[in-house]
Design a protein around this motif. Structure first.
Motif, PDB file in Angstrom:
ATOM      1  N   GLU A  48      -4.040   6.090  -4.090  1.00 39.08           N
ATOM      2  CA  GLU A  48      -3.620   4.913  -4.858  1.00 39.08           C
ATOM      3  C   GLU A  48      -2.301   4.349  -4.310  1.00 39.08           C
ATOM      4  O   GLU A  48      -2.163   3.147  -4.114  1.00 39.08           O
TER       5      GLU A  48
ATOM      6  N   ARG B 147       1.614   9.779 -12.096  1.00 37.12           N
ATOM      7  CA  ARG B 147       1.363   9.882 -10.653  1.00 37.12           C
ATOM      8  C   ARG B 147       1.927  11.218 -10.161  1.00 37.12           C
ATOM      9  O   ARG B 147       3.106  11.497 -10.353  1.00 37.12           O
TER      10      ARG B 147
ATOM     11  N   THR C  53      -3.529  10.337  -6.329  1.00 38.12           N
ATOM     12  CA  THR C  53      -2.270   9.597  -6.357  1.00 38.12           C
ATOM     13  C   THR C  53      -1.919   9.088  -4.961  1.00 38.12           C
ATOM     14  O   THR C  53      -1.535   7.925  -4.791  1.00 38.12           O
TER      15      THR C  53
END
Length: 149
Positions: free
Chosen positions: A142, A80, A139
């Motif tokens: 998410e 990430r 990232t």
């Protein structure tokens, strides 16, 4: 008869702390988490469970480009890519370190081993800068979903 795969892929390397020089400036800034994992015993070849109370969850983005054969890729790794908004929030970092995979908050220049915040603006190559921007955006999308839970 198994045929060898000759396909190749271009990659940018991620580095672990143990692969880097001059990491003293990062002491106390890196994210760690307790975990257990399996390693192969060098003598027997059998898997052995190990526990690491301070496994480093950090890897460092670099602009070290390489071409490798696809057959050398061992397995998928979750990384990430975090901007300052995640790096500077202790609450967010605490939640993130519980997720599987690694966190990337720093860029490392492998010619000088200087570490900088993960910022596409400091990457000279436009293609690499755009890639880093895309990774950070994915990232962020998410994590917005994960952290909202």
């Amino acid at each position: 008869m198994m045929l060898e795969d000759h396909r190749e892929v271009d990659i940018l390397w991620l580095y672990r702390v143990r692969d880097c020089l001059n990491t003293e400036e990062l002491v106390g800034k890196l994210v760690t988490t307790p975990c257990s994992f399996e390693v192969l015993d060098q003598k027997t070849g059998q898997p052995t469970r190990k526990v690491d109370d301070e496994l480093l969850k950090e890897v460092f983005f670099s602009c070290h480009r390489d071409t490798i054969k696809t057959g050398t890729i061992v397995h998928k790794v979750i990384v990430r890519f975090l901007g300052r908004e995640y790096s500077q929030s202790k609450e967010k970092t605490t939640k993130l370190k519980l997720l599987p995979g690694f966190l990337c908050r720093f860029l490392v220049d492998v010619s000088t081993w200087v570490f900088r915040p993960l910022d596409p603006k400091v990457v000279e190559d436009k293609e690499e800068s755009d890639l880093l921007q895309t990774l950070k955006k994915r990232t962020a999308e998410e994590l917005e979903e994960i952290l909202a839970k």
